[in-house]
Design a protein around this motif. Structure first.
Motif, mmCIF file in Angstrom:
data_model
loop_
_atom_site.group_PDB
_atom_site.id
_atom_site.type_symbol
_atom_site.label_atom_id
_atom_site.label_comp_id
_atom_site.label_asym_id
_atom_site.label_seq_id
_atom_site.Cartn_x
_atom_site.Cartn_y
_atom_site.Cartn_z
ATOM 1 N N GLY A 55 -12.098 -5.981 30.223
ATOM 2 C CA GLY A 55 -12.608 -6.824 31.300
ATOM 3 C C GLY A 55 -12.294 -8.290 31.103
ATOM 4 N N GLN A 56 -11.924 -8.696 29.880
ATOM 5 C CA GLN A 56 -11.581 -10.100 29.667
ATOM 6 C C GLN A 56 -10.166 -10.366 30.159
ATOM 7 O OE1 GLN A 56 -12.644 -10.489 25.378
ATOM 8 N NE2 GLN A 56 -13.662 -12.351 26.085
ATOM 9 N N GLY A 64 -8.160 -2.233 29.435
ATOM 10 C CA GLY A 64 -8.935 -2.830 30.524
ATOM 11 C C GLY A 64 -9.059 -4.331 30.417
ATOM 12 N N ARG A 86 -3.312 -4.922 29.145
ATOM 13 C CA ARG A 86 -2.113 -5.297 29.899
ATOM 14 C C ARG A 86 -1.630 -6.649 29.410
ATOM 15 N NH1 ARG A 86 -3.054 -2.695 35.404
ATOM 16 N NH2 ARG A 86 -1.902 -4.357 36.391
ATOM 17 N N LEU A 92 0.143 -1.723 30.318
ATOM 18 C CA LEU A 92 1.240 -2.277 31.108
ATOM 19 C C LEU A 92 1.838 -3.451 30.350
ATOM 20 C CD1 LEU A 92 1.518 -2.748 34.836
ATOM 21 C CD2 LEU A 92 1.637 -4.821 33.523
ATOM 22 N N THR A 117 4.774 0.580 33.052
ATOM 23 C CA THR A 117 3.431 1.111 32.792
ATOM 24 C C THR A 117 3.473 2.039 31.582
ATOM 25 O OG1 THR A 117 3.798 3.023 34.206
ATOM 26 C CG2 THR A 117 2.855 1.084 35.248
ATOM 27 N N ALA A 118 2.282 2.383 31.089
ATOM 28 C CA ALA A 118 2.185 3.272 29.931
ATOM 29 C C ALA A 118 2.926 4.581 30.189
ATOM 30 C CB ALA A 118 0.717 3.556 29.632
ATOM 31 N N GLU A 119 2.813 5.041 31.431
ATOM 32 C CA GLU A 119 3.436 6.310 31.812
ATOM 33 C C GLU A 119 4.959 6.243 31.671
ATOM 34 O OE1 GLU A 119 2.598 10.098 33.888
ATOM 35 O OE2 GLU A 119 1.530 8.701 32.615
ATOM 36 N N ARG A 160 -14.207 0.048 35.813
ATOM 37 C CA ARG A 160 -13.555 1.175 36.475
ATOM 38 C C ARG A 160 -13.501 2.390 35.553
ATOM 39 N NH1 ARG A 160 -7.562 -1.052 35.370
ATOM 40 N NH2 ARG A 160 -7.034 0.616 33.941
ATOM 41 N N ARG A 169 -2.882 5.575 32.859
ATOM 42 C CA ARG A 169 -1.616 5.096 32.296
ATOM 43 C C ARG A 169 -0.621 4.708 33.393
ATOM 44 N NH1 ARG A 169 -0.217 7.053 27.230
ATOM 45 N NH2 ARG A 169 1.819 7.694 28.001
ATOM 46 N N ARG A 170 -1.016 4.862 34.652
ATOM 47 C CA ARG A 170 -0.080 4.578 35.737
ATOM 48 C C ARG A 170 -0.569 3.466 36.659
ATOM 49 N NH1 ARG A 170 1.329 9.426 38.975
ATOM 50 N NH2 ARG A 170 -0.653 10.373 38.442
ATOM 51 N N VAL A 171 -1.673 2.818 36.271
ATOM 52 C CA VAL A 171 -2.233 1.773 37.139
ATOM 53 C C VAL A 171 -1.401 0.501 37.012
ATOM 54 C CG1 VAL A 171 -4.222 0.296 37.566
ATOM 55 C CG2 VAL A 171 -4.564 2.691 36.972
ATOM 56 N N VAL A 172 -0.897 0.012 38.135
ATOM 57 C CA VAL A 172 -0.221 -1.285 38.150
ATOM 58 C C VAL A 172 -1.031 -2.248 39.006
ATOM 59 C CG1 VAL A 172 1.879 -2.535 38.687
ATOM 60 C CG2 VAL A 172 2.014 -0.186 37.872
ATOM 61 N N PHE A 173 -1.247 -1.875 40.252
ATOM 62 C CA PHE A 173 -2.018 -2.710 41.157
ATOM 63 C C PHE A 173 -3.349 -2.033 41.452
ATOM 64 C CE2 PHE A 173 2.466 -3.544 42.218
ATOM 65 C CZ PHE A 173 2.504 -4.881 41.854
ATOM 66 N N GLN A 193 1.659 0.343 47.464
ATOM 67 C CA GLN A 193 2.029 0.122 46.063
ATOM 68 C C GLN A 193 0.885 0.473 45.128
ATOM 69 O OE1 GLN A 193 2.903 -4.076 46.499
ATOM 70 N NE2 GLN A 193 5.027 -3.703 45.973
ATOM 71 N N LYS A 206 -0.682 13.987 39.983
ATOM 72 C CA LYS A 206 0.468 14.792 39.555
ATOM 73 C C LYS A 206 0.250 16.279 39.768
ATOM 74 C CE LYS A 206 2.827 11.933 36.324
ATOM 75 N NZ LYS A 206 3.315 11.732 34.978
ATOM 76 N N GLN A 233 -10.263 -4.008 36.394
ATOM 77 C CA GLN A 233 -11.203 -4.082 35.274
ATOM 78 C C GLN A 233 -11.515 -5.524 34.907
ATOM 79 O OE1 GLN A 233 -12.864 -1.750 33.951
ATOM 80 N NE2 GLN A 233 -13.213 -2.044 31.792
ATOM 81 N N THR A 234 -10.590 -6.426 35.222
ATOM 82 C CA THR A 234 -10.748 -7.799 34.727
ATOM 83 C C THR A 234 -11.377 -8.720 35.765
ATOM 84 O OG1 THR A 234 -8.474 -8.131 35.382
ATOM 85 C CG2 THR A 234 -8.881 -7.743 33.059
#
Lengths: 242, 271
Positions: free
Chosen positions: A146-147, A165, A183, A205, A214-216, B44, B54-58, B72, B78, B90-91
């Motif tokens: 969160g930071q 996060g 990230r 990310l 991304t991680a994926e 979240r 692991r797929r969150v960008v926006f 986007q 999947k 989250q931020t």
């Protein structure tokens, strides 16, 4: 930067003090610029409350009688203009805020926050007028979920871990000596030479200059390893240190 | 035009996010287009339970502030073609959500999807009120214990007062979903009975989800229980609840503790 040299009656001592002020640079067409500003203020209400703002008229070069109207427009939005930055051929009436010259770019967390991760390529960032003298930010405590650490000019060095996060946004490179689980966005102001280094890569990310992964999408072989991420021909490469 | 369903409770920890994921996945498996929206900005969890972290960008805040397009930010599941997730940030905090922005996002989703499930944050403050604001229906998640039922009652009051539907003089369709129901404890009288819960809330019952170890395991694996363990009793209860949400009418069976010969032999397995 504004410089104020108050002259005091009691002792003839000049003191120089420096304050950080925001510079607003209106651009033509003014109606569009004001609309953008409204959207910005709408997203960050209260941002300008109590902050000194300097109006930079070198881009717009308005006529003398337009300046008062512009200041009134800003006043309606709760933005108080402390001084005007303009070259000497712009005449400023006595009813307007005083003229300022010789500004230096400031840095620090007071600068505008920008969204670094635009799609594919960062959108046109405002051009920095003078070269920055970058400073690095060292964080000795772990960064929690969160930071959000935003350091627009220079590197960010984290001695501990960066939790899932959380996010780090740096104008320069990012160095994480613990595990990076959150990230990280380096080169956020458009610096393609920035890199991300971390001792253990569990990142959600990684992004450099707006190009992200991304991680994926990361190679499983780079997970949990000591890595660096950098741009090579507009492709974000994640390479492990041998 | 799709249906917008808010999953809400007032109290935290009753299983809103688990229920959002399980119901959404169960509806999507029937071929409907489903979007799950995480309103819990700052905490979240829906992306974790859906296994999409692991797929969150926006996220929803980027969409509301115009730095990303909705297309986007939506993450396609999947396992099920027609299931999408709009993650929370989250931020940031709940103040990053504006009513106009949320309204626009929900309207866009409504025009594309058959069902939009909004996972509400706990509490009755701004975040929870924004999550329910544009809903057509509400699933109130309740545990059979006094504090949870009281908070659900409070939320039902808000649903009838603060939603757009309520302000336009219509009424929002409400369902109670009882989760973490422990048949053994209920039979010993240590929990509120289903009848008591329904009597206090006077709202129709959508389903009863038995307390199950498998749900925790499914959450940790990042797979909604209705996708990963369809033979499990909790998953079956969620699938039935999803069918009722889509308008089927069949009775809810209260889980009871089987004390058969085999159970004594094989240890205790409730329901």
């Amino acid at each position: 930067m504004t410089c104020a040299t108050p002259i005091q009656k009691k002792s003839i001592r000049f003191r120089a003090r420096s304050f950080v002020a925001f510079t607003l640079t209106p651009e033509a067409p003014l109606s569009d610029w004001l609309q953008d500003l409204d959207q910005w203020v709408g997203n960050s209400p209260g941002f300008f409350a109590g902050r000194p703002v300097v109006l930079d008229l070198n881009m717009l070069k308005p006529l003398a009688d337009e300046i008062a109207g512009l200041i009134a427009e800003l006043g309606e939005r709760g933005i108080r203009v402390y001084a005007i930055e303009a070259d000497s051929d712009t005449t400023l009436g006595a009813d307007l805020p005083p003229r300022l010259t010789g500004a230096k770019e400031a840095m620090g967390d007071a600068l505008l926050m920008q969204q670094p991760e635009q799609n594919e390529k960062a959108a046109a960032q405002p051009k920095v007028k003078e070269p920055q003298s970058p400073s690095s930010l060292m964080i000795k405590s772990p960064i929690r979920s969160g930071q959000s650490i935003i350091h627009p000019h220079g590197d960010v060095i984290v001695l501990g871990s960066v939790a899932s996060g959380s996010e780090i946004i740096a104008g320069g490179s990012i160095h994480v000596y613990g595990t990076l689980r959150g990230r990280a966005s380096a080169g956020a102001q458009g610096n393609a030479g920035a890199r991300i280094f971390c001792r253990k890569n569990e990142a959600e990310l990684l992004s450099v200059d707006g190009w992200y992964c991304t991680a994926e999408e990361m190679e499983p072989s780079s997970r949990g390893r000591t890595i660096q991420a950098f741009l090579e021909n507009d492709v974000l490469r994640i390479a492990s240190f041998a | 035009m799709g249906k917008v369903v808010v999953v809400t409770s007032g109290k935290g920890g009753v299983g809103k996010t688990t229920s959002t994921a399980a119901l959404g996945a169960a509806v999507a498996k029937t071929g409907k287009k489903v979007a799950l929206v995480d309103f819990d900005v700052g905490l979240r969890n829906l992306d974790l339970i859906m296994g999409a972290e692991r797929r969150v960008v926006f996220d929803i805040v980027n969409v509301i502030q115009g730095t990303a397009k909705l297309s986007q930010a939506l993450i396609r599941d999947k396992r099920v073609e027609s299931l999408f997730l709009l993650p929370a940030s989250q931020t940031r905090d709940k103040d990053a959500l504006t009513e106009e922005g949320v309204g626009e996002v929900i309207d866009k989703l409504r025009s594309v999807f058959d069902y939009v499930f909004c996972d509400s944050p706990a509490g009755i403050e701004r975040g929870a009120q924004l999550a329910m604001r544009f809903a057509d229906e509400a699933v109130i998640v309740t545990n059979p214990e006094v504090s949870s039922v009281r908070d659900s009652d409070r939320i039902i009051g808000l649903l009838d007062a603060r939603t757009m539907k309520a302000e336009q003089g219509e009424s929002i369709v409400k369902h109670v979903l009882v989760t973490r129901y422990d048949a053994a404890r209920a039979s010993r009288g240590e929990m509120l009975s289903i009848d008591d819960v329904l009597e206090i809330l006077s709202t129709p019952l959508l389903g009863i989800i038995p307390e199950s170890q498998d749900i925790l395991r499914a959450s940790n694996m990042g797979a909604p229980v209705t996708l990963s363990e369809t033979m499990n009793s909790a998953a079956r209860a969620y699938i039935d609840a999803a069918r009722r949400l889509e308008g089927e009418d069949f009775p809810v069976v209260v889980p009871f503790e089987r004390k058969g010969f085999l159970d004594r032999l094989l240890g205790r397995r409730a329901a």
